[in-house]
Motif scaffolding. Structure first.
Motif, short mmCIF file in Angstrom:
data_model
loop_
_atom_site.label_atom_id
_atom_site.label_comp_id
_atom_site.label_asym_id
_atom_site.label_seq_id
_atom_site.Cartn_x
_atom_site.Cartn_y
_atom_site.Cartn_z
N THR A 21 33.49 34.40 53.66
CA THR A 21 34.08 33.45 52.82
C THR A 21 34.37 32.39 53.56
O THR A 21 34.55 30.96 53.18
CB THR A 21 35.67 33.97 52.44
N GLU A 22 34.94 32.49 54.67
CA GLU A 22 34.96 31.35 55.80
C GLU A 22 33.82 30.27 55.54
O GLU A 22 33.97 29.04 55.83
CB GLU A 22 35.66 31.61 57.24
N ILE A 23 32.50 30.79 55.87
CA ILE A 23 31.50 30.04 55.95
C ILE A 23 31.11 29.49 54.58
O ILE A 23 30.86 28.17 54.40
CB ILE A 23 30.11 31.01 56.38
N LEU A 24 31.37 30.10 53.62
CA LEU A 24 31.12 29.61 52.04
C LEU A 24 32.08 28.46 51.94
O LEU A 24 31.79 27.49 51.29
CB LEU A 24 31.47 30.58 51.00
N SER A 25 33.50 28.50 52.38
CA SER A 25 34.43 27.52 52.18
C SER A 25 34.04 26.32 53.34
O SER A 25 34.94 25.16 53.02
CB SER A 25 35.80 27.98 52.24
N GLY A 26 33.40 26.47 54.19
CA GLY A 26 33.11 25.19 55.14
C GLY A 26 34.15 25.29 56.18
O GLY A 26 33.78 24.50 57.07
N ASN A 27 34.69 26.30 56.33
CA ASN A 27 35.59 26.28 57.57
C ASN A 27 34.76 26.58 58.94
O ASN A 27 35.34 26.34 60.04
CB ASN A 27 36.74 27.49 57.26
N ILE A 28 33.94 27.23 58.73
CA ILE A 28 32.77 27.63 59.86
C ILE A 28 31.41 27.00 59.74
O ILE A 28 30.82 27.72 58.25
CB ILE A 28 32.78 28.83 60.29
N GLY A 29 30.77 26.08 60.12
CA GLY A 29 29.49 25.61 59.54
C GLY A 29 28.35 26.14 60.46
O GLY A 29 28.51 27.04 61.57
N ALA A 30 27.14 26.00 59.99
CA ALA A 30 25.83 26.30 60.51
C ALA A 30 25.93 25.95 61.92
O ALA A 30 26.24 24.70 62.48
CB ALA A 30 24.69 25.61 59.93
N ASP A 31 25.36 26.77 62.72
CA ASP A 31 25.41 26.74 64.38
C ASP A 31 26.94 26.67 65.17
O ASP A 31 26.73 26.43 66.27
CB ASP A 31 24.41 25.59 64.86
N GLU A 32 27.83 26.87 64.27
CA GLU A 32 29.20 26.94 64.88
C GLU A 32 29.66 28.46 65.49
O GLU A 32 29.11 29.27 64.79
CB GLU A 32 30.15 26.30 63.90
N LYS A 33 30.26 28.30 66.33
CA LYS A 33 30.71 29.76 66.86
C LYS A 33 31.69 30.33 65.96
O LYS A 33 32.55 29.78 65.47
CB LYS A 33 31.24 29.59 68.49
N VAL A 34 31.59 31.51 65.70
CA VAL A 34 32.43 32.56 64.82
C VAL A 34 33.44 33.02 65.78
O VAL A 34 33.28 33.07 67.03
CB VAL A 34 31.79 33.45 64.15
N TYR A 35 34.54 33.65 65.30
CA TYR A 35 35.67 34.18 65.89
C TYR A 35 34.91 35.55 66.92
O TYR A 35 34.01 36.21 66.18
CB TYR A 35 36.75 34.98 65.22
#
Length: 125
Positions: A21-35
């Motif tokens: 959901t964080e990815i879908l909402s744009g809070n975490i983008g492509a090639d960005e580090k996740v938690y």
């Protein structure tokens, strides 16, 4: 997000869903580090192994990828993969439940479509 510890959905699946959901909402983008698993464990007050299991689910689906020594990152195609996954699994399951309930209540297909249109129009206004 608050995890539902009393529900039937395992916590690691809830973590995976939340990250999607964080990815879908744009809070975490492509090639960005996740938690990291430790950040997730602290955020949600869960065991780091549980958080790691949620992250590994996403890695197994190629939604995130590992960079050795740096952590997990969002795959370039993650957004499309999540959309396809949720449409084919979640949305179809919900539609099946709605159609089954409508049949049991004697609601015709036409009535059901009209209900959907009404709800859709209300959301657009």
């Amino acid at each position: 997000m608050i995890l539902n510890t009393d529900g039937t959905k395992p916590i690691y699946v809830q973590i995976s869903d939340w990250l999607e959901t964080e990815i879908l909402s744009g809070n975490i983008g492509a090639d960005e580090k996740v938690y990291s698993q430790y950040q997730l464990a602290e955020m949600f007050n869960i065991n780091p192994a549980t958080a790691a299991k949620g992250l590994n689910m996403l890695a197994d689906e190629n939604i995130v990828y590992k960079k050795r020594g740096l952590g997990m990152f969002v795959s370039p195609d993650a957004l499309d993969m999540i959309l396809i996954k949720r449409k084919s699994l979640t949305l179809k399951r919900l539609v099946l439940e709605i159609v089954t309930e409508a049949r049991q209540l004697g609601v015709s297909e036409t009535e059901l479509v009209e209900m959907i249109k009404e709800v859709n129009n209300v959301r657009e206004e």
